[in-house]
Scaffold this motif. Structure first.
Motif, PDB file in Angstrom:
ATOM      1  N   HIS A   1      95.677 -46.307 -48.275  1.00 53.84           N
ATOM      2  CA  HIS A   1      94.703 -45.146 -48.596  1.00 53.84           C
ATOM      3  C   HIS A   1      94.634 -45.480 -50.274  1.00 53.84           C
ATOM      4  N   PRO A   2      95.436 -45.600 -50.938  1.00 55.24           N
ATOM      5  CA  PRO A   2      95.209 -45.709 -52.345  1.00 55.24           C
ATOM      6  C   PRO A   2      94.014 -46.746 -52.685  1.00 55.24           C
ATOM      7  N   TYR A   3      94.221 -47.930 -51.937  1.00 53.47           N
ATOM      8  CA  TYR A   3      93.130 -48.820 -51.988  1.00 53.47           C
ATOM      9  C   TYR A   3      91.903 -48.558 -51.811  1.00 53.47           C
ATOM     10  N   TYR A   4      91.879 -47.725 -50.775  1.00 53.58           N
ATOM     11  CA  TYR A   4      90.334 -47.181 -50.529  1.00 53.58           C
ATOM     12  C   TYR A   4      89.853 -46.384 -51.737  1.00 53.58           C
ATOM     13  N   SER A   5      90.778 -45.342 -52.142  1.00 45.66           N
ATOM     14  CA  SER A   5      90.215 -44.771 -53.569  1.00 45.66           C
ATOM     15  C   SER A   5      89.936 -45.625 -54.764  1.00 45.66           C
ATOM     16  N   PHE A   6      90.773 -46.694 -54.787  1.00 47.89           N
ATOM     17  CA  PHE A   6      90.462 -47.743 -55.950  1.00 47.89           C
ATOM     18  C   PHE A   6      89.138 -48.284 -55.756  1.00 47.89           C
ATOM     19  N   VAL A   7      89.118 -48.901 -54.716  1.00 50.55           N
ATOM     20  CA  VAL A   7      87.679 -49.689 -54.366  1.00 50.55           C
ATOM     21  C   VAL A   7      86.670 -48.783 -54.446  1.00 50.55           C
ATOM     22  N   ALA A   8      86.677 -47.586 -53.805  1.00 52.78           N
ATOM     23  CA  ALA A   8      85.509 -46.979 -53.596  1.00 52.78           C
ATOM     24  C   ALA A   8      84.978 -46.374 -54.948  1.00 52.78           C
ATOM     25  N   ASN A   9      85.953 -46.209 -55.858  1.00 55.53           N
ATOM     26  CA  ASN A   9      85.330 -45.688 -57.344  1.00 55.53           C
ATOM     27  C   ASN A   9      84.780 -46.918 -58.140  1.00 55.53           C
ATOM     28  N   ILE A  10      85.385 -47.941 -57.708  1.00 59.58           N
ATOM     29  CA  ILE A  10      84.980 -49.059 -58.417  1.00 59.58           C
ATOM     30  C   ILE A  10      83.598 -49.621 -58.038  1.00 59.58           C
ATOM     31  N   VAL A  11      83.480 -49.733 -56.862  1.00 64.18           N
ATOM     32  CA  VAL A  11      82.075 -50.232 -56.235  1.00 64.18           C
ATOM     33  C   VAL A  11      80.903 -49.262 -56.291  1.00 64.18           C
ATOM     34  N   GLY A  12      81.099 -47.897 -56.124  1.00 64.43           N
ATOM     35  CA  GLY A  12      80.257 -46.878 -56.024  1.00 64.43           C
ATOM     36  C   GLY A  12      79.504 -47.159 -54.733  1.00 64.43           C
ATOM     37  N   ASP A  13      78.008 -47.121 -55.177  1.00 68.06           N
ATOM     38  CA  ASP A  13      77.084 -47.405 -54.002  1.00 68.06           C
ATOM     39  C   ASP A  13      76.811 -48.741 -53.982  1.00 68.06           C
ATOM     40  N   LYS A  14      77.271 -49.794 -54.474  1.00 71.34           N
ATOM     41  CA  LYS A  14      77.148 -51.258 -54.581  1.00 71.34           C
ATOM     42  C   LYS A  14      77.814 -52.177 -53.334  1.00 71.34           C
ATOM     43  N   ALA A  15      78.574 -51.299 -52.748  1.00 73.93           N
ATOM     44  CA  ALA A  15      79.259 -52.252 -51.612  1.00 73.93           C
ATOM     45  C   ALA A  15      80.022 -51.349 -50.592  1.00 73.93           C
ATOM     46  N   ASP A  16      80.263 -51.792 -49.295  1.00 77.93           N
ATOM     47  CA  ASP A  16      81.073 -50.843 -48.465  1.00 77.93           C
ATOM     48  C   ASP A  16      82.376 -51.117 -48.383  1.00 77.93           C
ATOM     49  N   VAL A  17      83.004 -49.872 -48.361  1.00 81.66           N
ATOM     50  CA  VAL A  17      84.694 -50.192 -48.329  1.00 81.66           C
ATOM     51  C   VAL A  17      85.168 -49.919 -46.650  1.00 81.66           C
ATOM     52  N   ILE A  18      85.657 -50.824 -46.200  1.00 80.53           N
ATOM     53  CA  ILE A  18      86.133 -50.984 -44.650  1.00 80.53           C
ATOM     54  C   ILE A  18      87.573 -50.824 -44.357  1.00 80.53           C
ATOM     55  N   PRO A  19      88.112 -49.811 -44.012  1.00 77.09           N
ATOM     56  CA  PRO A  19      89.708 -49.718 -44.049  1.00 77.09           C
ATOM     57  C   PRO A  19      90.031 -50.753 -42.900  1.00 77.09           C
ATOM     58  N   LEU A  20      90.911 -51.509 -42.925  1.00 83.49           N
ATOM     59  CA  LEU A  20      91.294 -52.528 -41.868  1.00 83.49           C
ATOM     60  C   LEU A  20      92.162 -52.036 -40.982  1.00 83.49           C
ATOM     61  N   ILE A  21      92.846 -50.763 -40.988  1.00 75.54           N
ATOM     62  CA  ILE A  21      93.301 -50.117 -39.964  1.00 75.54           C
ATOM     63  C   ILE A  21      93.043 -48.497 -39.777  1.00 75.54           C
ATOM     64  N   PRO A  22      93.351 -47.721 -38.817  1.00 77.89           N
ATOM     65  CA  PRO A  22      92.977 -46.475 -38.775  1.00 77.89           C
ATOM     66  C   PRO A  22      93.484 -45.474 -40.099  1.00 77.89           C
ATOM     67  N   ALA A  23      93.082 -44.472 -40.336  1.00 74.21           N
ATOM     68  CA  ALA A  23      93.573 -43.655 -41.447  1.00 74.21           C
ATOM     69  C   ALA A  23      94.914 -43.267 -41.088  1.00 74.21           C
ATOM     70  N   ALA A  24      95.375 -42.531 -40.057  1.00 78.81           N
ATOM     71  CA  ALA A  24      96.418 -42.070 -39.603  1.00 78.81           C
ATOM     72  C   ALA A  24      97.340 -43.009 -39.154  1.00 78.81           C
ATOM     73  N   ALA A  25      97.166 -43.999 -39.346  1.00 78.00           N
ATOM     74  CA  ALA A  25      98.342 -45.216 -38.848  1.00 78.00           C
ATOM     75  C   ALA A  25      99.565 -45.366 -40.098  1.00 78.00           C
ATOM     76  N   ASN A  26     100.613 -45.418 -39.491  1.00 80.75           N
ATOM     77  CA  ASN A  26     101.934 -45.473 -40.327  1.00 80.75           C
ATOM     78  C   ASN A  26     101.859 -46.989 -41.052  1.00 80.75           C
ATOM     79  N   PRO A  27     101.481 -47.278 -42.016  1.00 78.59           N
ATOM     80  CA  PRO A  27     101.667 -48.763 -42.280  1.00 78.59           C
ATOM     81  C   PRO A  27     103.084 -49.192 -42.515  1.00 78.59           C
ATOM     82  N   HIS A  28     104.170 -48.565 -42.352  1.00 74.48           N
ATOM     83  CA  HIS A  28     105.270 -48.967 -42.433  1.00 74.48           C
ATOM     84  C   HIS A  28     105.947 -49.777 -41.381  1.00 74.48           C
ATOM     85  N   ASN A  29     105.277 -49.338 -40.077  1.00 74.57           N
ATOM     86  CA  ASN A  29     105.680 -50.212 -38.904  1.00 74.57           C
ATOM     87  C   ASN A  29     104.576 -50.419 -38.066  1.00 74.57           C
ATOM     88  N   TYR A  30     103.471 -50.748 -38.676  1.00 74.47           N
ATOM     89  CA  TYR A  30     102.138 -50.957 -37.826  1.00 74.47           C
ATOM     90  C   TYR A  30     101.982 -52.203 -37.257  1.00 74.47           C
TER      91      TYR A  30
END
Length: 310
Positions: free
Chosen positions: A44-73
């Motif tokens: 999640h934080p990397y979505y925020s970081f990249v979205a703020n960096i690229v603005g409307d110049k690129a697309d930000v694509i989450p690799l896994i679903p938002a509600a997934a638990n990354p600790h045991n995915y």
């Protein structure tokens, strides 16, 4: 046709070609749209970081679903399909998203997908209060403001290398975003300046807050979970409770939405006060999620310190 007439005709044609060829070349270039990068992220934080960096110049694509638990995915077929479409992937790379490498491998992209290591320029620290004999690197660099800013600049730099046409925009956006994060931290630095931190003692349910705490000169006395998501044995819990009591720990930080069930019995057994902090994960990805979650975390941290001053 011979003589002067033929020469004039040849020169006329040469002049026409000299005029038309540049126009045709520029017209061909104008019809070719610039490639718009698809930048994958793991957390999640990397979505925020990249979205703020690229603005409307690129697309930000989450690799896994938002509600997934990354600790045991566990990687899914849809994740592999997404990885096949990416132009770059931003990862934590130090223990919080190992499954990303499995997805990239399964997608056949190990040699073709640029991987941006967000923590390449971050000064890493071990997990404080860890019960193990060895020192384990703390991967929670994103629960921080200082380390977050370092990651933002690293990501912007790498994206600029992959997309030189937009490199300047990425740098400018990164500077503006980092400025907002610094301003947020500054407000709480001012608030902490009036507090006595010398006797503050805290424990955490797991080692996720060291980067945040050290920004304000605070350190963890004990960690409850031997590893994140792994419940302590009866002996480990008894040892930790004894450490908490002997060190006169006043505050226990638990992970919001995850480890409060573990924290409550400890609160009852030791008298510590439980406060919940966010690991910046939720059910939706957004550009402002990091700022919002960190604002709440800093407010909670300030309240916890103020609680010990009473």
């Amino acid at each position: 046709m011979n003589g002067p007439a033929a020469l004039r005709t040849w020169m006329r044609r040469a002049l026409i070609l000299a005029v038309l060829l540049p126009l045709l070349a520029s017209a061909g270039t104008a019809t070719e749209p610039a490639k718009r990068l698809k930048i994958g992220i793991t957390l999640h934080p990397y979505y925020s970081f990249v979205a703020n960096i690229v603005g409307d110049k690129a697309d930000v694509i989450p690799l896994i679903p938002a509600a997934a638990n990354p600790h045991n995915y566990q990687p899914q077929p849809d994740d592999i399909a997404r990885a096949m479409t990416l132009d770059a992937l931003v990862v934590n790379g130090i223990g919080h998203d190992e499954w990303a490498q499995e997805i990239v491998k399964a997608a056949g992209r190990r040699d073709t997908l640029p991987i941006i290591q967000a923590n390449a320029s971050v000064a890493l620290i071990p997990i404080g209060g860890d019960q193990g004999a060895g020192k384990v690197v703390n991967p929670h660099t994103f629960v921080s403001t200082t380390a977050a800013i370092q990651q933002v600049f690293e990501i912007a730099r790498r994206l600029g290398e992959l997309d030189p046409a937009n490199a300047k925009t990425y740098r400018q956006n990164a500077l503006a975003y980092a400025g907002r994060i610094r301003a947020l931290r500054a407000r709480y630095m001012t608030r902490f300046a009036g507090l006595d931190l010398s006797n503050f003692r805290c424990a955490t349910t797991h080692g996720g807050y060291d980067y945040l705490l050290q920004e304000f000169g605070l350190f963890v006395t004990a960690v409850i979970e031997p590893r994140h998501g792994v419940a302590p044995t009866a002996r480990q819990l008894a040892t930790t409770l004894d450490t908490i009591k002997k060190a006169q720990v006043q505050v226990l930080f638990a992970e919001k939405n995850f480890s409060l069930d573990l924290a409550k019995p400890i609160e009852a057994a030791t008298g510590v006060k439980v406060f919940a902090l966010s690991h910046i994960n939720g059910t939706q990805f957004s550009a402002d999620e990091f700022e919002s979650a960190m604002r709440d975390n800093l407010e909670t941290l300030a309240e916890a310190v103020e609680y010990t001053q009473r």
